[in-house]
Design a protein around this motif. Structure first.
Motif, PDB file in Angstrom:
ATOM      1  N   MET A  45       0.896  -3.549  -5.406  1.00 18.84           N
ATOM      2  CA  MET A  45      -0.089  -4.448  -4.787  1.00 18.84           C
ATOM      3  C   MET A  45      -1.396  -4.455  -5.579  1.00 18.84           C
ATOM      4  SD  MET A  45       0.651  -3.418  -0.792  1.00 18.84           S
ATOM      5  CE  MET A  45      -0.597  -4.432   0.003  1.00 18.84           C
ATOM      6  N   ILE A  46      -1.736  -3.320  -6.175  1.00 17.63           N
ATOM      7  CA  ILE A  46      -2.935  -3.257  -7.021  1.00 17.63           C
ATOM      8  C   ILE A  46      -2.708  -4.046  -8.298  1.00 17.63           C
ATOM      9  CG2 ILE A  46      -4.393  -1.736  -8.422  1.00 17.63           C
ATOM     10  CD1 ILE A  46      -3.986   0.403  -6.198  1.00 17.63           C
ATOM     11  N   THR A  47      -1.617  -3.777  -8.989  1.00 15.18           N
ATOM     12  CA  THR A  47      -1.381  -4.463 -10.268  1.00 15.18           C
ATOM     13  C   THR A  47      -1.123  -5.950 -10.090  1.00 15.18           C
ATOM     14  OG1 THR A  47       0.971  -3.867 -10.264  1.00 15.18           O
ATOM     15  CG2 THR A  47      -0.539  -2.383 -11.436  1.00 15.18           C
ATOM     16  N   ASP A  48      -0.608  -6.358  -8.924  1.00 15.70           N
ATOM     17  CA  ASP A  48      -0.379  -7.783  -8.650  1.00 15.70           C
ATOM     18  C   ASP A  48      -1.632  -8.495  -8.136  1.00 15.70           C
ATOM     19  OD1 ASP A  48       2.252  -7.456  -9.415  1.00 15.70           O
ATOM     20  OD2 ASP A  48       3.073  -7.515  -7.377  1.00 15.70           O
ATOM     21  N   GLY A  49      -2.729  -7.753  -7.950  1.00 14.52           N
ATOM     22  CA  GLY A  49      -3.973  -8.367  -7.494  1.00 14.52           C
ATOM     23  C   GLY A  49      -4.046  -8.627  -6.009  1.00 14.52           C
ATOM     24  N   ILE A  50      -3.158  -8.026  -5.244  1.00  9.85           N
ATOM     25  CA  ILE A  50      -3.193  -8.187  -3.789  1.00  9.85           C
ATOM     26  C   ILE A  50      -4.288  -7.292  -3.201  1.00  9.85           C
ATOM     27  CG2 ILE A  50      -1.884  -7.839  -1.646  1.00  9.85           C
ATOM     28  CD1 ILE A  50       0.639  -8.545  -3.402  1.00  9.85           C
ATOM     29  N   ILE A  51      -4.368  -6.061  -3.666  1.00  5.72           N
ATOM     30  CA  ILE A  51      -5.460  -5.162  -3.274  1.00  5.72           C
ATOM     31  C   ILE A  51      -6.586  -5.381  -4.267  1.00  5.72           C
ATOM     32  CG2 ILE A  51      -6.198  -2.755  -3.084  1.00  5.72           C
ATOM     33  CD1 ILE A  51      -3.380  -2.091  -2.088  1.00  5.72           C
ATOM     34  N   ASP A  54     -10.014  -4.360  -3.394  1.00  7.12           N
ATOM     35  CA  ASP A  54     -11.137  -3.496  -3.052  1.00  7.12           C
ATOM     36  C   ASP A  54     -11.328  -2.442  -4.141  1.00  7.12           C
ATOM     37  OD1 ASP A  54     -13.151  -2.307  -1.270  1.00  7.12           O
ATOM     38  OD2 ASP A  54     -11.679  -0.692  -1.074  1.00  7.12           O
ATOM     39  N   ALA A  55     -12.475  -2.484  -4.799  1.00  6.29           N
ATOM     40  CA  ALA A  55     -12.728  -1.586  -5.929  1.00  6.29           C
ATOM     41  C   ALA A  55     -12.702  -0.116  -5.518  1.00  6.29           C
ATOM     42  CB  ALA A  55     -14.064  -1.931  -6.583  1.00  6.29           C
ATOM     43  N   ALA A  56     -13.219   0.207  -4.336  1.00  8.39           N
ATOM     44  CA  ALA A  56     -13.219   1.602  -3.894  1.00  8.39           C
ATOM     45  C   ALA A  56     -11.795   2.103  -3.664  1.00  8.39           C
ATOM     46  CB  ALA A  56     -14.067   1.753  -2.629  1.00  8.39           C
ATOM     47  N   THR A  57     -10.926   1.250  -3.135  1.00 10.02           N
ATOM     48  CA  THR A  57      -9.526   1.623  -2.938  1.00 10.02           C
ATOM     49  C   THR A  57      -8.841   1.857  -4.277  1.00 10.02           C
ATOM     50  OG1 THR A  57      -9.356   0.466  -0.826  1.00 10.02           O
ATOM     51  CG2 THR A  57      -7.298   0.796  -2.040  1.00 10.02           C
ATOM     52  N   VAL A  58      -9.027   0.947  -5.210  1.00 12.94           N
ATOM     53  CA  VAL A  58      -8.410   1.080  -6.534  1.00 12.94           C
ATOM     54  C   VAL A  58      -8.933   2.336  -7.242  1.00 12.94           C
ATOM     55  CG1 VAL A  58      -8.142   0.004  -8.802  1.00 12.94           C
ATOM     56  CG2 VAL A  58      -7.984  -1.395  -6.731  1.00 12.94           C
ATOM     57  N   ALA A  59     -10.241   2.566  -7.178  1.00  9.86           N
ATOM     58  CA  ALA A  59     -10.833   3.742  -7.820  1.00  9.86           C
ATOM     59  C   ALA A  59     -10.323   5.033  -7.171  1.00  9.86           C
ATOM     60  CB  ALA A  59     -12.356   3.679  -7.750  1.00  9.86           C
ATOM     61  N   THR A  60     -10.223   5.037  -5.864  1.00 10.75           N
ATOM     62  CA  THR A  60      -9.753   6.230  -5.153  1.00 10.75           C
ATOM     63  C   THR A  60      -8.323   6.568  -5.544  1.00 10.75           C
ATOM     64  OG1 THR A  60     -11.232   5.902  -3.290  1.00 10.75           O
ATOM     65  CG2 THR A  60      -9.209   7.150  -2.853  1.00 10.75           C
ATOM     66  N   LEU A  61      -7.442   5.582  -5.502  1.00 11.28           N
ATOM     67  CA  LEU A  61      -6.046   5.850  -5.851  1.00 11.28           C
ATOM     68  C   LEU A  61      -5.901   6.208  -7.326  1.00 11.28           C
ATOM     69  CD1 LEU A  61      -4.329   3.142  -3.634  1.00 11.28           C
ATOM     70  CD2 LEU A  61      -4.528   5.609  -3.205  1.00 11.28           C
ATOM     71  N   GLY A  62      -6.698   5.588  -8.180  1.00  4.43           N
ATOM     72  CA  GLY A  62      -6.691   5.942  -9.599  1.00  4.43           C
ATOM     73  C   GLY A  62      -7.149   7.373  -9.828  1.00  4.43           C
ATOM     74  N   LEU A  63      -8.220   7.776  -9.153  1.00  4.96           N
ATOM     75  CA  LEU A  63      -8.721   9.145  -9.298  1.00  4.96           C
ATOM     76  C   LEU A  63      -7.694  10.148  -8.780  1.00  4.96           C
ATOM     77  CD1 LEU A  63     -11.086  10.984 -10.126  1.00  4.96           C
ATOM     78  CD2 LEU A  63     -11.934  10.765  -7.777  1.00  4.96           C
ATOM     79  N   LEU A  64      -7.104   9.859  -7.630  1.00  3.54           N
ATOM     80  CA  LEU A  64      -6.078  10.766  -7.097  1.00  3.54           C
ATOM     81  C   LEU A  64      -4.896  10.890  -8.057  1.00  3.54           C
ATOM     82  CD1 LEU A  64      -6.037   9.752  -3.320  1.00  3.54           C
ATOM     83  CD2 LEU A  64      -7.039  11.813  -4.335  1.00  3.54           C
ATOM     84  N   ARG A  65      -4.506   9.780  -8.652  1.00  3.44           N
ATOM     85  CA  ARG A  65      -3.396   9.810  -9.609  1.00  3.44           C
ATOM     86  C   ARG A  65      -3.760  10.624 -10.851  1.00  3.44           C
ATOM     87  NH1 ARG A  65       1.099   5.416  -9.899  1.00  3.44           N
ATOM     88  NH2 ARG A  65       2.475   6.491 -11.322  1.00  3.44           N
ATOM     89  N   LEU A  66      -4.970  10.408 -11.369  1.00  2.00           N
ATOM     90  CA  LEU A  66      -5.417  11.150 -12.550  1.00  2.00           C
ATOM     91  C   LEU A  66      -5.504  12.650 -12.287  1.00  2.00           C
ATOM     92  CD1 LEU A  66      -8.166   8.717 -13.848  1.00  2.00           C
ATOM     93  CD2 LEU A  66      -6.025   9.298 -15.011  1.00  2.00           C
ATOM     94  N   LYS A  67      -5.836  13.009 -11.060  1.00  2.00           N
ATOM     95  CA  LYS A  67      -5.942  14.434 -10.687  1.00  2.00           C
ATOM     96  C   LYS A  67      -4.596  15.026 -10.283  1.00  2.00           C
ATOM     97  CE  LYS A  67     -10.746  14.839  -9.426  1.00  2.00           C
ATOM     98  NZ  LYS A  67     -11.662  15.513  -8.492  1.00  2.00           N
ATOM     99  N   GLY A  68      -3.527  14.228 -10.338  1.00  2.00           N
ATOM    100  CA  GLY A  68      -2.205  14.711  -9.958  1.00  2.00           C
ATOM    101  C   GLY A  68      -2.044  14.894  -8.462  1.00  2.00           C
ATOM    102  N   MET A  69      -2.854  14.205  -7.664  1.00  2.00           N
ATOM    103  CA  MET A  69      -2.799  14.333  -6.210  1.00  2.00           C
ATOM    104  C   MET A  69      -2.023  13.183  -5.572  1.00  2.00           C
ATOM    105  SD  MET A  69      -6.800  15.445  -5.840  1.00  2.00           S
ATOM    106  CE  MET A  69      -6.816  16.066  -4.164  1.00  2.00           C
ATOM    107  N   LEU A  70      -1.569  12.249  -6.384  1.00  2.00           N
ATOM    108  CA  LEU A  70      -0.817  11.089  -5.895  1.00  2.00           C
ATOM    109  C   LEU A  70       0.447  10.946  -6.718  1.00  2.00           C
ATOM    110  CD1 LEU A  70      -0.477   8.463  -4.228  1.00  2.00           C
ATOM    111  CD2 LEU A  70      -1.897   7.341  -5.933  1.00  2.00           C
TER     112      LEU A  70
END
Length: 180
Positions: A156-162, A164-180
């Motif tokens: 949904m993020i890569t398709d442009g459905i989501i 919200d910048a805070a949502t994208v940043a949060t999920l990106g940070l969690l992924r980078l930290k290995g938490m997602l």
């Protein structure tokens, strides 16, 4: 941190319950002057409720952009800028989704739009989720809460459905930290 730009004057241009807009006259290091428009907003908490391979999102109508969008639960208490971010995160999760979490992990703090705003946000990963009753504010009466598989949310993020910048940043940070 040393200020590299000096504020020489400030005036409030607009103020309401949720924000204050000010205009600052400034002097740069080279002595030149200018102005900054600054939006002052209370920090907010954003929560990534993730359990058993699903992420809980909320969808609501966002008036400034005239559309309904999916995002992570998030919010602030405008009248209480000194609130404990963890207490805020727990309350917003329960209010918007009805969920409570056994574990809330603070993953970081980011700024929303630091080119013109003071607002930042604390990021929490919520685990050990338990359902309950939502307790939404009147302004959130149109809100929908739903769980999605993690991979679907990423799509949904890569398709442009989501959007919200805070949502994208949060999920990106969690992924980078290995938490997602």
């Amino acid at each position: 941190m040393v200020a590299e730009i000096e504020t020489t004057a400030t005036r409030i241009v607009y103020e309401n319950r949720w924000m204050r807009v000010r205009e600052d006259a400034i002097r740069r290091q080279d002595g030149s002057s200018g102005i900054y428009g600054v939006v002052e907003k209370t920090d907010f908490a954003i929560i990534a409720p993730i359990d058993n391979g699903v992420i809980h999102l909320v969808e609501q109508y966002r008036y400034p952009v005239k559309g309904r969008y999916w995002e992570l639960p998030q919010g602030s208490w405008e009248q209480n800028s000194d609130v404990d971010p963890l207490a805020l995160a727990r309350a917003e999760l329960r209010e918007e989704t009805g969920l409570s979490a056994d574990t809330m992990i603070h993953a970081g703090h980011l700024f929303e739009c630091y080119g013109y705003s003071t607002q930042g946000f604390d990021i929490y990963l919520a685990k050990g989720l338990k359902p309950g009753q939502v307790d939404r504010e009147h302004s959130e009466q149109d809100m929908i809460s739903r769980a999605f598989p993690v991979e679907e949310v990423l799509r949904m993020i890569t398709d442009g459905i989501i959007k919200d910048a805070a949502t994208v940043a949060t999920l990106g940070l969690l992924r980078l930290k290995g938490m997602l």
